[in-house]
Scaffold this motif. Structure first.
Motif, PDB file in Angstrom:
ATOM      1  N   LYS A   1       0.806  -1.211   0.000  1.00  0.00           N
ATOM      2  CA  LYS A   1       0.000   0.000   0.000  1.00  0.00           C
ATOM      3  C   LYS A   1       0.849   1.275   0.000  1.00  0.00           C
ATOM      4  CE  LYS A   1      -4.318  -1.674   2.015  1.00  0.00           C
ATOM      5  NZ  LYS A   1      -5.395  -1.396   2.977  1.00  0.00           N
ATOM      6  N   ARG A   2       2.136   1.128   0.107  1.00  0.00           N
ATOM      7  CA  ARG A   2       2.980   2.325   0.130  1.00  0.00           C
ATOM      8  C   ARG A   2       3.024   2.998  -1.227  1.00  0.00           C
ATOM      9  NH1 ARG A   2       8.239   0.882   3.934  1.00  0.00           N
ATOM     10  NH2 ARG A   2       7.050   0.132   5.737  1.00  0.00           N
ATOM     11  N   LEU A   3       3.012   2.205  -2.286  1.00  0.00           N
ATOM     12  CA  LEU A   3       2.921   2.744  -3.645  1.00  0.00           C
ATOM     13  C   LEU A   3       3.962   3.835  -3.887  1.00  0.00           C
ATOM     14  CD1 LEU A   3      -0.965   2.981  -3.869  1.00  0.00           C
ATOM     15  CD2 LEU A   3       0.500   1.130  -4.673  1.00  0.00           C
ATOM     16  N   GLU A   4       5.211   3.527  -3.571  1.00  0.00           N
ATOM     17  CA  GLU A   4       6.346   4.434  -3.780  1.00  0.00           C
ATOM     18  C   GLU A   4       6.272   5.701  -2.936  1.00  0.00           C
ATOM     19  OE1 GLU A   4       6.622   5.172  -7.944  1.00  0.00           O
ATOM     20  OE2 GLU A   4       7.168   3.109  -8.433  1.00  0.00           O
ATOM     21  N   LEU A   5       5.468   5.676  -1.881  1.00  0.00           N
ATOM     22  CA  LEU A   5       5.442   6.822  -0.976  1.00  0.00           C
ATOM     23  C   LEU A   5       6.687   6.811  -0.092  1.00  0.00           C
ATOM     24  CD1 LEU A   5       1.718   6.857   0.261  1.00  0.00           C
ATOM     25  CD2 LEU A   5       2.807   8.471  -1.302  1.00  0.00           C
ATOM     26  N   SER A   6       7.217   7.968   0.186  1.00  0.00           N
ATOM     27  CA  SER A   6       8.334   8.112   1.116  1.00  0.00           C
ATOM     28  C   SER A   6       8.220   9.466   1.784  1.00  0.00           C
ATOM     29  CB  SER A   6       9.672   8.004   0.379  1.00  0.00           C
ATOM     30  OG  SER A   6       9.873   9.132  -0.461  1.00  0.00           O
ATOM     31  N   VAL A   7       8.879   9.610   2.945  1.00  0.00           N
ATOM     32  CA  VAL A   7       8.856  10.885   3.643  1.00  0.00           C
ATOM     33  C   VAL A   7       9.434  11.983   2.751  1.00  0.00           C
ATOM     34  CG1 VAL A   7       9.753  12.164   5.626  1.00  0.00           C
ATOM     35  CG2 VAL A   7       9.018   9.787   5.906  1.00  0.00           C
ATOM     36  N   GLU A   8      10.475  11.643   2.006  1.00  0.00           N
ATOM     37  CA  GLU A   8      11.136  12.652   1.162  1.00  0.00           C
ATOM     38  C   GLU A   8      10.220  13.155   0.050  1.00  0.00           C
ATOM     39  OE1 GLU A   8      12.408   9.744   2.044  1.00  0.00           O
ATOM     40  OE2 GLU A   8      13.848  10.494   3.525  1.00  0.00           O
ATOM     41  N   ASN A   9       9.566  12.242  -0.672  1.00  0.00           N
ATOM     42  CA  ASN A   9       8.757  12.744  -1.791  1.00  0.00           C
ATOM     43  C   ASN A   9       7.462  13.408  -1.317  1.00  0.00           C
ATOM     44  OD1 ASN A   9       6.848  10.615  -1.397  1.00  0.00           O
ATOM     45  ND2 ASN A   9       8.002   9.257  -2.739  1.00  0.00           N
ATOM     46  N   ILE A  10       6.945  12.987  -0.159  1.00  0.00           N
ATOM     47  CA  ILE A  10       5.772  13.684   0.382  1.00  0.00           C
ATOM     48  C   ILE A  10       6.151  15.102   0.778  1.00  0.00           C
ATOM     49  CG2 ILE A  10       4.116  13.743   2.285  1.00  0.00           C
ATOM     50  CD1 ILE A  10       4.090  10.709   2.252  1.00  0.00           C
ATOM     51  N   TYR A  11       7.312  15.250   1.433  1.00  0.00           N
ATOM     52  CA  TYR A  11       7.786  16.585   1.802  1.00  0.00           C
ATOM     53  C   TYR A  11       7.978  17.440   0.555  1.00  0.00           C
ATOM     54  CZ  TYR A  11       8.752  17.490   6.724  1.00  0.00           C
ATOM     55  OH  TYR A  11       8.639  17.818   8.043  1.00  0.00           O
ATOM     56  N   GLN A  12       8.578  16.863  -0.477  1.00  0.00           N
ATOM     57  CA  GLN A  12       8.872  17.617  -1.688  1.00  0.00           C
ATOM     58  C   GLN A  12       7.597  18.059  -2.387  1.00  0.00           C
ATOM     59  OE1 GLN A  12      11.712  18.762  -2.931  1.00  0.00           O
ATOM     60  NE2 GLN A  12      10.615  19.686  -4.647  1.00  0.00           N
ATOM     61  N   ASP A  13       6.625  17.157  -2.500  1.00  0.00           N
ATOM     62  CA  ASP A  13       5.409  17.452  -3.258  1.00  0.00           C
ATOM     63  C   ASP A  13       4.421  18.324  -2.486  1.00  0.00           C
ATOM     64  OD1 ASP A  13       6.382  15.996  -5.362  1.00  0.00           O
ATOM     65  OD2 ASP A  13       5.238  14.184  -4.899  1.00  0.00           O
TER      66      ASP A  13
ATOM     67  N   LEU B   1       4.894  19.802   1.104  1.00  0.00           N
ATOM     68  CA  LEU B   1       5.259  20.747   2.159  1.00  0.00           C
ATOM     69  C   LEU B   1       6.308  21.760   1.739  1.00  0.00           C
ATOM     70  CD1 LEU B   1       5.372  18.255   5.170  1.00  0.00           C
ATOM     71  CD2 LEU B   1       3.458  19.641   4.355  1.00  0.00           C
ATOM     72  N   GLU B   2       7.178  21.411   0.794  1.00  0.00           N
ATOM     73  CA  GLU B   2       8.269  22.303   0.430  1.00  0.00           C
ATOM     74  C   GLU B   2       8.048  22.999  -0.908  1.00  0.00           C
ATOM     75  OE1 GLU B   2      11.708  19.842   0.559  1.00  0.00           O
ATOM     76  OE2 GLU B   2      11.834  19.817   2.758  1.00  0.00           O
ATOM     77  N   SER B   3       7.043  22.615  -1.634  1.00  0.00           N
ATOM     78  CA  SER B   3       6.770  23.218  -2.944  1.00  0.00           C
ATOM     79  C   SER B   3       5.605  24.179  -2.843  1.00  0.00           C
ATOM     80  CB  SER B   3       6.452  22.131  -3.981  1.00  0.00           C
ATOM     81  OG  SER B   3       7.523  21.222  -4.109  1.00  0.00           O
TER      82      SER B   3
END
Length: 607
Positions: free
Chosen positions: A539-551, A553-555
Motif C-alpha cells: 500500500k505504500r505505492l512508492e510513498l516516502s517521507v522525502e517525496n511527500i515533503y517535496q510534493d 510541504l516544500e513546494s
C-alpha cells in the motif's frame, strides 16, 4: 537588543531563552475593562532551570548584542506611589485558610467532573505604577528573556514563597534553615515537580504562592519583541529567582486580542489566533518546547461571561454588585500559544431534552481498542492523563457548553446543539480518548480573521541559538493570515493519504498515532515516518517521507497529485455547477449598479 522588523517580509522572532530556563506554571490575576479596552493585572511565573544549566555569560552577551552593538539598558524601578485601580493591598498577616489543600486523606471539594468550585482566588497584592531610570549595568548577570509585545510592564519582583505557611516541607536539605535565594528556589523546584496525582494540592499551593509578598524588585527592560529581567548578583539560571511576579497591562492596539462587537452589537474581546500569538496578552515563552500549565482568575463586569481554554467548567463568583470573578486552570502542559480567552455578553445554550445516548456509559473494550488502553504506556511528561483513566477512555461524549450572542440563540437551539454530541462521538471513534474532560463552544463574530492560528512549531522555526531563541519563517507576512495555505494543503494531504491507503488502514493508523504521541511535541516527519512504518508494503505505492515533503510541504502552489485529481474531476457535474455559479456572480458584480430600495441593498449586503 531591540529588533525592528518589516512585517511585510521578515520573520517573527522567538526571543525567550528556553535553553537556559523554562516556565513551568503561570498564575494570572486579571481585570478586563471594556471602557479603556485594557486587560490589567499580575502574572506569576514559576521557573525551572534544571541541572544542565551552567553559567551563561556568553548567552547574555549574545542577547544584548544588536546590530548597532548597543548595550542593554535596564530600568531600576523607584516607586512613584501612583495606585492602579482595582488593586488590593497585601497584609503580611494575611490568612491562607480560604485555600483548602485537597491532599490525600483530606476532603476533595471538586465536583464529579473533576472541576474545582469557583472560589475566588484574589491576588491580595497592591499595585503601583513605577518610574524607571535607565543605566548600563553590564552583562555579568543571568538574563531571563520572555516573549513580549504591545504590553506596558509596570513592575517586576521576586516572590517570597518561603512566607507561605506549610511550604517549608518542600525543602529537603536540613542545612537550608535560613531563608535565602537557595531556600526559596528549592521550594519552587519541589513544587513544580510534584507527582501528577497531587495536582489539586499543587494548584492550591501555586495560588497561595502567587499571593505571597515580594522580597525584592528586579531590574527589567523591554524592547519590541521581549521583556528582559535580571537580578544583580544572580549569574546563572540556578541562582535566578524561580518565582517572579510581573505587573502589566495590555494596550488597546495589542495584536493578541480583538476588541469588537458580537452579532447582537454587544462588546466582546477574545484571542484571535494572531501571528504574534499571546505575547501581547501576557509575557511568556513562545517556543513550543516551553510546555507549561496555568491557572487564571479573571474579573469583569457582572453582565459578561468569561470563557477560557481551561479544564474546569468555571462559574461566576460575585465579588460585589457589578463585578464577577471567573477561575480556570489546566493540568496538561502545553505551549503558551494554546492559551485562549473570550469575554462577552453571551448566553449559554442548553438542550431542552437529553437522550440516553448523550451521556457516555461504560462498555467493554473491543480487541482492537484494548491495545490502546494500557495504563502506564504514556511517553509524555507527567500530568493527570485521561489515556490512563479507563472510564475516560470509554467516554464518547464529554461534557460541553455552548455559548452564543442573543440574536443567534434560536438558530443554535434548532441546529447546533444537536450536532455536537454526534461530532464528539465520531471524533472518539476515530481518534480514541478525548484529551480533555470538557469542551466549551463559542459562536464568535464574523470578523474572526483566520481558519486557525499561526502557531510556532519545530518545523517552522529557523536556526535556534544556544539560548533557545529562533524565528518563525514568514510569521509576520500579512498575506499568510488570509491565505491559510498551510492548513488547506494539510487537509488535502491527509485526504490524499486516506484515499491512497484506504479508510480502514488510515484511520487505524490515526488512532494509534494519537495514542502514541498524545501530550508530546512532534514533527511532520514523525507523523509521516510512523505512517509508512505501519502500513503494508503493497500500500505504500512508492510513498516516502522525502517525496511527500517535496510534493506537499516544500513546494509552492498546488501539489502534483492534487493537480492530477483536479484534472480528472474537471468535467464532473458538481464542478460544472460551481463554475457556472462563479461565472454568474462575477457577471453580477460587474454590472453597473442602479439605485434600489434600501431593503434590497441590505439583503444583498447581508448575503
Amino acid at each position: 537588543m531591540d529588533i525592528q522588523l518589516d512585517p511585510a517580509r521578515d520573520d517573527l522572532p522567538l526571543m525567550a531563552n528556553t535553553s537556559h530556563i523554562l516556565v513551568k506554571h503561570y498564575v494570572l490575576d486579571l481585570d478586563v475593562d471594556f471602557e479603556s479596552q485594557v486587560i490589567e493585572g499580575t502574572i506569576v511565573l514559576f521557573l525551572e532551570d534544571g541541572n544542565r544549566f551552567k553559567k551563561q555569560n556568553s548567552s547574555i552577551e549574545e542577547a544584548c548584542q544588536s546590530e548597532s552593538n548597543k548595550a542593554c539598558k535596564f530600568g531600576m524601578p523607584e516607586p512613584c506611589h501612583i495606585p492602579v485601580t482595582n488593586a488590593r493591598t497585601f497584609s503580611s498577616e494575611m490568612e491562607y485558610n480560604d485555600f483548602a489543600i485537597c491532599s490525600k486523606g483530606e476532603k476533595d471539594t471538586s465536583d464529579k467532573d473533576g472541576n474545582h468550585d469557583n472560589q475566588e482566588h484574589a491576588s491580595g497584592i497592591s499595585s503601583s505604577k513605577y518610574c524607571c531610570d535607565t543605566g548600563n549595568h553590564g552583562s555579568e548577570d543571568f538574563l531571563l528573556v520572555l516573549d513580549c509585545c504591545d504590553l506596558s510592564v509596570l513592575k517586576v519582583e521576586e516572590v517570597d514563597v518561603a512566607a507561605v505557611p506549610g511550604l517549608e516541607k518542600f525543602t529537603r536539605s536540613p542545612e537550608l534553615t535560613v531563608v535565602s535565594e537557595e531556600f526559596r528556589n528549592q521550594i519552587v523546584r519541589e513544587l513544580v515537580t510534584l507527582p501528577a496525582n497531587r495536582w489539586r494540592e499543587q494548584l492550591d499551593y501555586y495560588a497561595r504562592c502567587s499571593q505571597a509578598p515580594g522580597c525584592g524588585e528586579l531590574l527589567f527592560d523591554t524592547d519590541t519583541w521581549s521583556l528582559q529581567i535580571r537580578k544583580t548578583g544572580a549569574q546563572t539560571a540556578t541562582d535566578f529567582p524561580h518565582a517572579i511576579r510581573i505587573w502589566y497591562k495590555t494596550k488597546p492596539e495589542g495584536r493578541s486580542v480583538t476588541w469588537t462587537s458580537d452579532q447582537s452589537g454587544r462588546p466582546c474581546v477574545y484571542t484571535v489566533g494572531s501571528p504574534i500569538n499571546n505575547r501581547a496578552l501576557f509575557p511568556c515563552q513562545e517556543p513550543p518546547v516551553a510546555m507549561s500549565t496555568w491557572q487564571a482568575t479573571v474579573r469583569a463586569a457582572a453582565s459578561f461571561v468569561v470563557l477560557m481554554s481551561g479544564e474546569n467548567s468555571a462559574k461566576p463568583t460575585q465579588l460585589w454588585e457589578e463585578c464577577s470573578s471567573w477561575y480556570y486552570y489546566v493540568t496538561m502542559p502545553m505551549p503558551a500559544s494554546t492559551f485562549t480567552i473570550a469575554v462577552g455578553c453571551w448566553t449559554e445554550m442548553k438542550m431542552e431534552t437529553w437522550s440516553s445516548n448523550d451521556l457516555a456509559t461504560e462498555r467493554p473494550f473491543s480487541p482492537s481498542e484494548a491495545n490502546f488502553r494500557h495504563v502506564g504506556v504514556c511517553s509524555h511528561m507527567e500530568y493527570p492523563c485521561r489515556f490512563q483513566n479507563a472510564s475516560a477512555t470509554t467516554q464518547e461524549i464529554i461534557p460541553h457548553r455552548v455559548f452564543a450572542p442573543v440574536c443567534l440563540t434560536g438558530a443554535c437551539q434548532e441546529t447546533l446543539l444537536r450536532l455536537i454530541p454526534p461530532c464528539l462521538s465520531a471524533a472518539h471513534s476515530v481518534l480514541g480518548a478525548h484529551p480533555f474532560s470538557r469542551l466549551d463552544v463559542l459562536i464568535v463574530p464574523a470578523n474572526f480573521p483566520s481558519l486557525g492560528m499561526a502557531r510556532p512549531s519545530k518545523d517552522k522555526t529557523g536556526h535556534t541559538s544556544d539560548s533557545g531563541a529562533s524565528v518563525i519563517k514568514h510569521g509576520l507576512n500579512p498575506e499568510k493570515i488570509f491565505m491559510q495555505v498551510h492548513y488547506l494543503k494539510g487537509y488535502f494531504l491527509l485526504r490524499f493519504l486516506a484515499k491512497r491507503l484506504g479508510d480502514e488502514t488510515y484511520f487505524s493508523f490515526l488512532r494509534k498515532f494519537v495514542h502514541t504521541f498524545h501530550g508530546q511535541l512532534i514533527l511532520s516527519q514523525d507523523f509521516l515516518q510512523m505512517l509508512l512504518e505501519n502500513i503494508p508494503e503493497e500500500k505504500r505505492l512508492e510513498l516516502s517521507v522525502e517525496n511527500i515533503y517535496q510534493d506537499w510541504l516544500e513546494s509552492s502552489g498546488i501539489p502534483k497529485p492534487l493537480q492530477r485529481e483536479r484534472r480528472a474531476g474537471a468535467e464532473c457535474g458538481l464542478a460544472r455547477q460551481v463554475r457556472a455559479e462563479v461565472t454568474k456572480w462575477i457577471g453580477v458584480n460587474r454590472r453597473p449598479r442602479k439605485r434600489k430600495r434600501r431593503e434590497k441593498e441590505e439583503v444583498f449586503e447581508k448575503f
